[in-house]
Design an enzyme around this catalytic site. Structure first.
Site, short mmCIF file in Angstrom:
data_model
loop_
_atom_site.label_atom_id
_atom_site.label_comp_id
_atom_site.label_asym_id
_atom_site.label_seq_id
_atom_site.Cartn_x
_atom_site.Cartn_y
_atom_site.Cartn_z
N HIS A 62 -19.46 -42.53 36.11
CA HIS A 62 -18.08 -42.10 36.25
C HIS A 62 -17.76 -40.95 35.30
O HIS A 62 -18.29 -40.88 34.19
CB HIS A 62 -17.14 -43.27 35.95
N LYS A 72 -14.37 -41.28 26.07
CA LYS A 72 -14.45 -42.74 25.95
C LYS A 72 -15.23 -43.11 24.70
O LYS A 72 -16.27 -42.52 24.39
CB LYS A 72 -15.17 -43.34 27.17
N TYR A 132 -13.39 -50.26 26.22
CA TYR A 132 -13.30 -48.81 26.28
C TYR A 132 -12.02 -48.36 25.56
O TYR A 132 -10.92 -48.86 25.86
CB TYR A 132 -13.15 -48.30 27.71
N ASP A 170 -19.15 -47.03 44.07
CA ASP A 170 -20.29 -46.45 43.35
C ASP A 170 -21.49 -46.25 44.29
O ASP A 170 -22.20 -45.25 44.19
CB ASP A 170 -20.69 -47.33 42.18
#
Length: 202
Positions: A62, A72, A132, A170
């Protein structure tokens, strides 16, 4: 806490010290002063995410549009996972390469991925938790993905003891070459400009 810059520009590893005793354990997986010293800027926090994954689940690859992108800072407070940073920035000297680091609830290592880098991971145990810290809020229109099973990337899923479990999104994501040809990927020069802007702002 120790910090280490990885081979891919914009990616860092952080290893905190743990303090176990008869009550349990204390650890600080994110420490602002160490982060700022390593990256040259503070972490702007807009959102925290929490995911729980079964063994052999693969999430990613991603990334988000730059600007503004989404940086992140990730760590694993429960279970263990293989975290993978993928350089999807067109024009980068390390474009198409990746680095993999094991994150777990034993050492509490953390990884920082700057804006424009691709992120994926594989859960090595059931009920693996990923935390995250995100620099921007979730924006579905700006979020994209590259297929984690793309043979051109050859990501290190061969250690899994079963077929990777993916979301439909995905699994249907384009390969790296297709994503590049369609103009989906971030540009390295724009990412570097973003990093410089963050350093100038402190």
């Amino acid at each position: 806490m120790q910090s280490r810059q990885l081979e891919i520009t914009g990616a860092f590893e952080f290893t905190p010290k743990s303090f176990p005793d008869h009550r349990g354990l204390f650890v600080a997986p994110f420490q602002g002063a160490v982060f700022s010293e390593a990256t040259g800027h503070s972490l702007r926090l807009a959102q925290t995410n929490h995911s729980v994954s079964a063994r052999n689940v693969v999430r990613g690859v991603h990334f988000a549009d730059v600007p503004p992108g989404q940086a992140k800072y990730v760590y694993c407070p429960k279970g263990s996972l293989l975290d993978v940073i993928v350089d999807v920035r067109v024009g980068s000297p390390t474009f198409g390469t990746w680095e993999a680091i094991r994150l777990d609830a034993l050492e509490y290592r953390a990884i920082y991925l700057a804006e424009g880098l691709g992120h994926a991971f594989a859960a090595l145990t059931d009920e693996t938790v990923m935390t995250y810290l995100c620099s921007t809020a979730y924006n579905p229109a700006a979020e994209h993905g590259v297929n984690p099973l793309d043979p051109d990337l050859a990501l290190p899923w061969d250690h899994l003891d079963a077929e990777p479990v993916l979301s439909e999104k995905d699994r249907d994501a384009p390969g790296l070459r297709e994503a590049r040809e369609s103009g989906l990927l971030p540009r390295f020069d724009e990412c570097m400009a973003r990093y410089e802007q963050l350093r100038s702002e402190g």
